[in-house]
Write a protein that holds these residues in place. Structure first.
Motif, PDB file in Angstrom:
ATOM      1  N   UNK A 141      -4.440   5.229   2.015  1.00  0.00           N
ATOM      2  CA  UNK A 141      -4.012   4.907   0.661  1.00  0.00           C
ATOM      3  C   UNK A 141      -5.203   4.931  -0.303  1.00  0.00           C
ATOM      4  N   UNK A 142      -6.315   4.330   0.118  1.00  0.00           N
ATOM      5  CA  UNK A 142      -7.515   4.326  -0.722  1.00  0.00           C
ATOM      6  C   UNK A 142      -7.961   5.760  -0.987  1.00  0.00           C
ATOM      7  N   UNK A 143      -7.889   6.582   0.055  1.00  0.00           N
ATOM      8  CA  UNK A 143      -8.291   7.979  -0.059  1.00  0.00           C
ATOM      9  C   UNK A 143      -7.441   8.707  -1.120  1.00  0.00           C
ATOM     10  N   UNK A 144      -6.124   8.503  -1.030  1.00  0.00           N
ATOM     11  CA  UNK A 144      -5.228   9.192  -1.969  1.00  0.00           C
ATOM     12  C   UNK A 144      -5.456   8.709  -3.394  1.00  0.00           C
ATOM     13  N   UNK A 178       3.923   5.981  -4.839  1.00  0.00           N
ATOM     14  CA  UNK A 178       4.243   5.979  -6.268  1.00  0.00           C
ATOM     15  C   UNK A 178       3.298   6.864  -7.056  1.00  0.00           C
ATOM     16  N   UNK A 179       2.004   6.777  -6.748  1.00  0.00           N
ATOM     17  CA  UNK A 179       0.998   7.561  -7.471  1.00  0.00           C
ATOM     18  C   UNK A 179       1.196   9.058  -7.221  1.00  0.00           C
ATOM     19  N   UNK A 180       1.282   9.424  -5.938  1.00  0.00           N
ATOM     20  CA  UNK A 180       1.365  10.846  -5.611  1.00  0.00           C
ATOM     21  C   UNK A 180       2.736  11.411  -6.011  1.00  0.00           C
ATOM     22  N   UNK A 204       0.825  -1.204   0.000  1.00  0.00           N
ATOM     23  CA  UNK A 204       0.000   0.000   0.000  1.00  0.00           C
ATOM     24  C   UNK A 204       0.859   1.254   0.000  1.00  0.00           C
ATOM     25  N   UNK A 205       1.878   1.212   0.828  1.00  0.00           N
ATOM     26  CA  UNK A 205       2.787   2.357   0.934  1.00  0.00           C
ATOM     27  C   UNK A 205       3.441   2.646  -0.420  1.00  0.00           C
ATOM     28  N   UNK A 227       2.376  15.020   2.145  1.00  0.00           N
ATOM     29  CA  UNK A 227       2.614  14.930   3.594  1.00  0.00           C
ATOM     30  C   UNK A 227       2.062  13.619   4.134  1.00  0.00           C
ATOM     31  N   UNK A 228       0.831  13.290   3.736  1.00  0.00           N
ATOM     32  CA  UNK A 228       0.191  12.080   4.236  1.00  0.00           C
ATOM     33  C   UNK A 228       0.988  10.836   3.811  1.00  0.00           C
ATOM     34  N   UNK A 229       1.356  10.786   2.528  1.00  0.00           N
ATOM     35  CA  UNK A 229       2.103   9.627   2.037  1.00  0.00           C
ATOM     36  C   UNK A 229       3.424   9.483   2.788  1.00  0.00           C
ATOM     37  N   UNK A 230       4.074  10.619   3.027  1.00  0.00           N
ATOM     38  CA  UNK A 230       5.354  10.598   3.731  1.00  0.00           C
ATOM     39  C   UNK A 230       5.189  10.093   5.160  1.00  0.00           C
ATOM     40  N   UNK A 231       4.191  10.625   5.842  1.00  0.00           N
ATOM     41  CA  UNK A 231       4.006  10.258   7.251  1.00  0.00           C
ATOM     42  C   UNK A 231       3.669   8.775   7.377  1.00  0.00           C
ATOM     43  N   UNK A 232       2.814   8.300   6.469  1.00  0.00           N
ATOM     44  CA  UNK A 232       2.455   6.889   6.493  1.00  0.00           C
ATOM     45  C   UNK A 232       3.686   6.024   6.238  1.00  0.00           C
ATOM     46  N   UNK A 233       4.579   6.539   5.389  1.00  0.00           N
ATOM     47  CA  UNK A 233       5.751   5.752   5.021  1.00  0.00           C
ATOM     48  C   UNK A 233       6.850   5.758   6.067  1.00  0.00           C
TER      49      UNK A 233
END
Lengths: 313, 264
Positions: free
Chosen positions: A151-154, A28-30, A22-23, A194-200
């Motif tokens: 992830x689904x949200x993004x 990758x998308x964003x 998921x990460x 920011x969200x993708x980074x924090x999750x990662x």
């Protein structure tokens, strides 16, 4: 292959695998849009500046919850981006230098706070230092569930706003002329980063998380000239890197998941750089040698014609 | 009320517009009223604020004071009536997309949020590409296009906007003679359809040939009116200042420049 099967059936590994996939997918998308908007380093800046936010969130609450960290990291990431745009607007400093200043000062503050936490008697202090280099194995079911939602949200947002994101990435001035709220869309993209980074961060760590944003996007660019395909491929490359990272690290005890994912993604990049159609180094060399060949043949036939003319005279 | 009605027929009305970057004014007290169905050139030296004027009129940059009315209403209510061709260098042409896709962007404003361009948008975009003589290059990756072809793609995108008032920022910059001719024929066609086109222009030699009206700009409006009345040596001297002097040195050269027969 047996070990791959083992991993698939072990519930604990399943969570970690799903988390890493998921990460990889959502960063990758964003990451595609960040790369095309020439904000590749923004991810790195955001990741580093998230650290003090995470530390403060932990110090205030004393618990390790991905949601709280998300809020803390989001706030400090936002402060960092405001800092960067403030510096570039009110001084002659360019954005790369501004990023350098903000990134290092936030990271420095983060390390100070981290050391504070480790030397004080917070109950659950073990593990926060893992945020520096990440530890995917520490992910538990609830973490992965949060990741799934985020992830689904993004991915859904990027699908719905694909046209708008494409327009502001290619020509923001024109987008503004059409009446799209470019500022809002840009902030939204930044928020997703920011969200993708924090999750990662939990899986890969502050230092390496930017690689998940940028490397799959750059690799995907080598295989296609269409943005839609590029975004999908970048997501898949990220997910694949996640699978490889989890697989290798679960079969070998002493290998860290996150960094292995990053290295897997780098390997994909090298393959793309070499073998990408048209843009790849190999393809370029072939095109060049073919062009040289046709040129030589043309010259030869011209010579032959000249010789013929000469003999007929 | 009658003034409002009167203004409704005016494609563009700018009232005492001033713009500043940081503290330095780049446009001071610019007023302008444009007649429908004309080709209007904006001329002036580098740094005179030509592009700034267009961008401020489009609301792309904040204005210090003044108002911009498009057919009698603020521009943000009239966006569908406005078409825009930015400078070609303003975007990265290595973006992963093809010519047709860029032209379709001209339809995004009408599509609104979330909706994807479909068969109808594609057909319109193809038509616009054909109008600029690029139909067979529709699938070409945009980085593989020449400078002139890229400029034509931008023009086709503006055509796809199906606007009544067009702003073009140096559409003739860095294109070959054939493209320049194609572009000017297209502008004339737009004018024939009763559309108004405002063009930032650099080449003094072609001003008389191309434009009905001309604005000489250097921070402030130096002169604005019909080309034959306004495009005079003294006005140019005033606009360009010392920079125009080199043209003065050789009377012959200047005459060819001004008569529009030669090429600057």
């Amino acid at each position: 292959m047996q070990s791959l099967l083992d991993m698939m059936t072990d519930p604990n590994s399943q969570w970690i695998l799903l988390g890493c996939v998921l990460l990889g997918l959502c960063s990758g998308v964003i990451g595609c849009f960040a790369y095309l908007r020439k904000q590749s380093l923004m991810g790195d800046t955001l990741a580093h500046s998230a650290l003090p936010g995470i530390c403060i969130a932990f110090m205030l609450t004393g618990t390790k919850s991905i949601l709280l960290f998300l809020i803390g990291a989001g706030i400090s990431g936002l402060l960092a981006t405001f800092g960067i745009s403030w510096i570039t607007r009110y001084s002659r400093i360019k954005s790369d230098a501004a990023m350098g200043i903000v990134l290092s000062s936030f990271f420095g503050l983060g390390i100070v706070l981290l050391t504070q936490i480790q030397h004080s008697d917070y109950g659950n202090q073990s593990g926060l230092d893992k945020f520096l280099f990440g530890q995917a194995a520490s992910m538990i079911g609830s973490d992965v569930q949060t990741m799934l939602i985020v992830c689904a949200f993004i991915v859904i947002a990027c699908t719905l706003l694909f046209k708008e994101f494409k327009l502001i990435s290619f020509d923001p001035g024109f987008a503004r002329g059409l009446g799209f709220p470019v500022g809002v869309l840009e902030q939204l993209l930044m928020f997703f980063i920011v969200v993708a980074v924090v999750v990662g961060i939990q899986a890969v760590g502050v230092v390496l998380v930017a690689a998940l944003l940028i490397t799959p996007a750059v690799s995907a660019r080598y295989w296609t000239d269409r943005l839609g395909i590029m975004v999908v491929m970048s997501g898949l490359f990220g997910a694949l890197a996640g699978v490889v990272g989890t697989w290798l690290s679960s079969t070998t005890a002493s290998l860290p998941t996150g960094p292995i994912s990053v290295l897997a993604s780098t390997l994909l990049f090298i393959v793309s750089l070499l073998f990408g159609p048209r843009r790849g180094l190999l393809a370029k060399r072939i095109v060049r040698s073919r062009a040289r060949q046709t040129l030589m043949e043309e010259q030869k036939s011209r010579m032959r014609d000249l010789v013929k003319e000469g003999s007929s005279l | 009320m009658s003034r409002q009605l009167q203004a409704a027929g005016v494609p563009l009305q700018i009232n005492s517009l001033s713009v500043a970057y940081q503290k330095k004014p780049v446009l001071r007290n610019v007023s302008l009223e444009v007649t429908e169905g004309q080709l209007i050139g904006i001329i002036g030296p580098n740094g005179a604020g030509k592009s700034t004027l267009i961008k401020a009129a489009l609301g792309l940059i904040p204005k210090l004071e003044g108002s911009v009315l498009v057919y009698g209403k603020p521009y943000n209510e009239q966006r569908k009536l406005i078409g825009y061709v930015p400078q070609r260098e303003s975007v990265d042409w290595d973006f992963p997309t093809n010519a047709l896709d860029v032209v379709m962007m001209g339809r995004y404003g009408r599509l609104g949020w979330f909706r994807r361009p479909g068969a109808k948008e594609k057909a319109i975009a193809m038509e616009c590409l054909a109008k600029v003589g690029m139909a067979e290059l529709a699938d070409r990756q945009i980085s593989q296009l020449s400078g002139g072809q890229q400029q034509r793609v931008f023009l086709a995108r503006a055509l796809a906007q199906d606007a009544k008032l067009y702003f073009m920022d140096e559409p003739f910059a860095g294109v070959d003679a054939a493209t320049e001719k194609a572009i000017i024929m297209l502008l004339q066609e737009l004018k024939g359809q009763g559309k108004t086109v405002i063009v930032v222009h650099h080449d003094l030699a072609t001003v008389k040939e191309y434009f009905d009206s001309v604005m000489l700009l250097n921070i402030e409006v130096q002169a604005f009116g019909k080309t034959e009345d306004v495009f005079t040596r003294s006005n140019l001297q005033q606009t360009y200042g010392g920079r125009f002097a080199f043209l003065d040195r050789q009377e012959d050269e200047e005459l060819t420049l001004l008569s529009g027969k030669g090429r600057g």
